[in-house]
Write an enzyme that holds these catalytic residues in place. Structure first.
Site, short mmCIF file in Angstrom:
data_model
loop_
_atom_site.label_atom_id
_atom_site.label_comp_id
_atom_site.label_asym_id
_atom_site.label_seq_id
_atom_site.Cartn_x
_atom_site.Cartn_y
_atom_site.Cartn_z
N GLU A 208 44.30 42.47 42.96
CA GLU A 208 44.75 41.93 41.67
C GLU A 208 43.84 42.34 40.53
O GLU A 208 42.64 42.04 40.54
CB GLU A 208 44.84 40.40 41.76
CG GLU A 208 45.44 39.80 40.51
CD GLU A 208 45.83 38.33 40.66
OE1 GLU A 208 46.20 37.91 41.77
OE2 GLU A 208 45.76 37.62 39.65
N LYS B 79 45.71 28.35 43.17
CA LYS B 79 45.86 29.77 43.50
C LYS B 79 44.80 30.58 42.75
O LYS B 79 44.21 31.52 43.30
CB LYS B 79 47.27 30.23 43.13
CG LYS B 79 47.65 31.61 43.67
CD LYS B 79 47.30 32.74 42.75
CE LYS B 79 47.77 34.08 43.29
NZ LYS B 79 47.40 35.22 42.44
N HIS C 137 45.84 41.29 31.55
CA HIS C 137 46.58 41.93 32.65
C HIS C 137 47.22 43.22 32.18
O HIS C 137 47.22 44.22 32.88
CB HIS C 137 47.69 41.00 33.14
CG HIS C 137 47.22 40.05 34.19
ND1 HIS C 137 48.05 39.21 34.87
CD2 HIS C 137 45.99 39.81 34.67
CE1 HIS C 137 47.35 38.51 35.73
NE2 HIS C 137 46.11 38.85 35.63
N ASP D 14 38.25 34.42 58.27
CA ASP D 14 39.62 33.97 58.51
C ASP D 14 40.09 33.23 57.25
O ASP D 14 39.99 32.00 57.15
CB ASP D 14 39.66 33.07 59.75
CG ASP D 14 41.07 32.63 60.10
OD1 ASP D 14 41.98 32.80 59.26
OD2 ASP D 14 41.27 32.11 61.21
C1 MEV Z 1 46.96 34.40 38.65
O1 MEV Z 1 46.72 35.17 39.81
C2 MEV Z 1 46.15 33.13 38.66
C3 MEV Z 1 46.44 32.15 37.53
O2 MEV Z 1 47.84 31.87 37.49
C4 MEV Z 1 45.65 30.89 37.82
C5 MEV Z 1 45.98 29.71 36.91
O3 MEV Z 1 47.11 29.64 36.38
O4 MEV Z 1 45.10 28.84 36.76
C6 MEV Z 1 46.08 32.73 36.19
#
Ligand code: MEV
Length: 437
Positions: free
Chosen positions: A85, A275, A388, A291
């Protein structure tokens, strides 16, 4: 470029890959096989890979990057991180730069206690079974520990037993009350799955005798809530000011707090917030051959421990300091698994300069907290798309066939056009090559 402090190397991102490896070798004491691995791309051999899994047909690669600027428990750490990413390493390194100005990230780690579960069904007298199992506790622990004298020798081993009774959930539940034994094992520097599973399997016949029931599953739990790491950080709010349209340090700190509370209240937001944390943690775990699925499932189960899925971290703006905290289970190991067989893992441990699982857990949690700060700061200010897009346009430019020399002009033109698709990149590149844009 200065040597000290060790994880802060301004301009590292501008160097070529070879120059970065050279710098790393000079300043981190990296040598031998670890350096060869990075220099010669001497990856996992087919032979080793074929011994690791069934039906092996090759290996799979990901970019390996270095997160800069991290200071964890007073020690500078260069952190290898594997990810596909874009923006993860840039965001993390930038957030770590803010955090080091607030004295870095501090962590606390509990003992490495893993839980082995033995599921027992058809127990005729639950109360009597519980008493008998708990009375036999010492003998059961001794029996478990006899399986792994080496673990006991280094200070680990089975420590305790707990009994949980799980009644049926409603009239249409097809299975009767379950009697579940938890075996708590201190696994020291191992991830622990092998040790715990072996012990759980070993105790099963004796547990059947004691309970009069029938054993079904014998397996560790990935909800490793006795093996927790807490990472804490403080950032002076003035550092958080954004160049864009987004405000002063205190405004940004407030935005981060509001983002945090959103994730604390709402599972839909919490899933994305967590995430972002795992973007950092998984990257470290993958680079270090861990793992990561075990850690992922443990993290999300822990996030739901109150009965509602919540944010794993929280951020609060108090006066002129933003305080952050992250807590999660982290079952990682620096012995066993693929630590000895995978050259990347050996290189990763050497770059980190660590030996113990507790150190690895601390660093992974610190990375998670810093990554979370990076995401929330971007979201609370300019949004994440701008950063991004910069990287995305670059990737599209490369896919269109641009050379390193052609890239800057191509990127500039694509940004001017507001386009980032491959067809446009190809046609802009063609016209650049003919001398026009
Ligand atoms: C993207 O990989 C992760 C985010 O969505 C985390 C978040 O929203 O806090 C930017």
């Amino acid at each position: 470029m200065t040597k000290e402090p060790k994880s802060r190397w301004p301009g590292f991102f501008k160097l070529s890959v070879e120059e970065r490896i050279g710098l790393l070798a000079r300043h981190s004491g990296l040598g031998g096989a670890e350096l060869t691995f990075l220099k010669d791309q001497e990856h996992l051999s087919r032979r080793t890979a074929n011994h690791m899994i069934e039906n092996c047909i090759g290996t799979f690669e990901l970019p390996l990057g270095l997160a800069m600027n991290l200071r964890v428990d007073g020690v500078d750490r260069l952190v290898p991180l594997a990810t596909e990413e874009p923006s993860v390493l840039a965001g993390l390194s930038k957030a770590a730069r803010f955090l080091r100005r607030g004295a870095g990230i501090t962590t606390t780690v509990t003992s490495p206690l893993m839980i082995g579960q033995v599921q027992i069904l058809d127990v005729p007298d639950l109360g009597a079974a519980r008493t008998r199992v708990l009375e036999a506790r010492r003998a059961l622990l001794e029996e478990a520990n006899a399986l792994d004298p080496r673990l006991v020798e280094v200070g680990g081993g089975a420590q305790d037993l707990e009994v949980r009774i799980l009644p049926p959930e409603g009239d249409d539940d097809p299975v009767g009350t379950m009697f579940v034994v938890h075996l708590l094992v201190d696994v020291r520097d191992a991830m622990g799955a092998n040790a715990v599973n072996t012990m759980a399997e070993q105790l099963a016949p004796r547990l059947e005798e004691l309970t009069g029931g029938r054993v079904r599953l014998r397996i560790l739990s990935n909800l490793a809530d006795r093996r927790l790491v807490t990472a804490r950080a403080r950032v002076p709010v003035d550092l958080l000011a954004s160049n864009g349209a987004s405000g002063t340090g205190p405004d940004v700190a407030l935005g981060i707090q509001e983002a945090s509370v959103f994730a604390e209240r709402d599972p839909y937001r919490a899933a994305t917030h967590n995430k972002g944390i795992m973007n950092g943690i998984d990257g470290v775990l993958i680079a270090l051959g861990q793992d990561w699925r075990a850690v992922e499932s443990g993290a999300h189960a822990y996030a739901a421990r109150s009965g509602r899925y919540r944010a794993l971290s929280s951020w609060r703006a108090r006066g002129d300091v933003l305080h952050g905290e992250l807590e999660l289970p982290l079952a990682v190991g620096t012995v066993g698994g693929i630590v000895d067989s995978h050259p990347a893992v050996r290189a990763g441990l050497a770059i980190l300069g660590i030996k113990t699982a507790a150190e690895l857990a601390s660093i992974a949690a610190a990375v998670g907290l810093a990554q979370n700060l990076a995401a929330l700061r971007a979201l609370a200010t300019e949004g994440i798309q701008r950063g991004h897009m910069r990287l995305h346009v670059r990737k599209v430019g490369l896919s269109a066939g641009a050379t390193e020399e052609e890239l800057p002009a191509l990127i500039e033109e694509l940004q001017r056009l507001g386009r980032a698709d491959l067809d446009t990149a190809r046609s802009v590149l063609a016209s650049l090559r003919q001398g026009g844009a």
